[in-house]
Enzyme design. Sequence first.
Site, PDB file in Angstrom:
ATOM      1  CG  ASP A  11      44.620  38.739  30.020  1.00  0.00           C
ATOM      2  OD1 ASP A  11      44.995  37.552  30.012  1.00  0.00           O
ATOM      3  OD2 ASP A  11      44.925  39.536  30.918  1.00  0.00           O
ATOM      4  CB  CYS A  75      45.180  34.693  28.649  1.00  0.00           C
ATOM      5  SG  CYS A  75      44.898  33.743  30.161  1.00  0.00           S
ATOM      6  CG  ASN A  76      51.332  32.397  28.900  1.00  0.00           C
ATOM      7  OD1 ASN A  76      52.140  31.860  28.166  1.00  0.00           O
ATOM      8  ND2 ASN A  76      51.424  33.674  29.247  1.00  0.00           N
ATOM      9  CB  THR A  77      45.712  30.303  31.988  1.00  0.00           C
ATOM     10  OG1 THR A  77      46.753  30.503  32.946  1.00  0.00           O
ATOM     11  CG2 THR A  77      44.728  29.277  32.529  1.00  0.00           C
ATOM     12  CB  CYS A 190      51.172  35.425  33.639  1.00  0.00           C
ATOM     13  SG  CYS A 190      49.613  36.270  34.053  1.00  0.00           S
ATOM     14  CG  HIS A 192      47.785  39.861  34.732  1.00  0.00           C
ATOM     15  ND1 HIS A 192      47.156  38.975  33.894  1.00  0.00           N
ATOM     16  CD2 HIS A 192      46.799  40.600  35.298  1.00  0.00           C
ATOM     17  CE1 HIS A 192      45.847  39.159  33.951  1.00  0.00           C
ATOM     18  NE2 HIS A 192      45.610  40.144  34.799  1.00  0.00           N
TER      19      HIS A 192
END
Length: 269
Positions: A11, A75-77, A190, A192
Amino acid sequence: MSDDGPVLIFDSGIGGLTVLREARMLMPERRFVYIADNAAFPYGDWQEEALLDHLLRLFAQLLEEIRPACVIIACNTAFTLAGAALRERFPETDFVGTVPAIKPAAERTASGLISVLATPVTVKRDYTKGLIESFATHCHARLVGSRYLAALAEDYICGIAVADSALWAEIAPCFVEEESRRTDIVVLACTHYPFLANRFRKLAPWPVDWLNPAEAIAMQAKRVLGSSTAAADGGPNHDFVIFTGENLRPETVRLMQGFGLKIAARRAG
């Protein structure tokens, strides 16, 4: 890929601990290595081409050093940007990705109003828009890009006070009313964000389903690993974390200890 290697969870920061928590419950016999790319956090500040190059170079090093049984990109990004390139560059490695849970949200919604709460980079990505076009054309899907929420989550899970007003400013656009209909599902796009879910519930003007993808990600990793030989001596006392940056707050160190993660002496990156 090494069948008896650990599971690597990656991540941009420490939000992927939500996935680690679920993965440990499903695969208690496994060893895990958690990578926090804190030197590059937050990814939203990067240009896409530079971030893609960074991720490819970093994974070339990580895969050589760790030789994991599989990789979870929590982590989507990172995954929506680099997932295809990573699979092409490292075909011998199984990558389990994280994408916005738009399909299950579209299947579950009663009102037809869903919101996708994500980083600005994930919101703008064609991958995300493609998920809506593929699975949610019958819904009104509002994309909400939060610039600060990942950093606020990092503070919160390290025990640093985060004001309700700061959180509300980030999540307020998720709530839509159209005639007699209201948003009934918010996709937490996300890793987080689930750490803040209880705070979100208290701030919400009406009840919604906050969709957390962590369990589904862990289940997919378990399917990918299948019946391959599990690493011996699994469990939290044998798991460790690598930070790509040198500067760790005391709160972060305590959080890692609470998760049973030993901080590796060496740094990736």
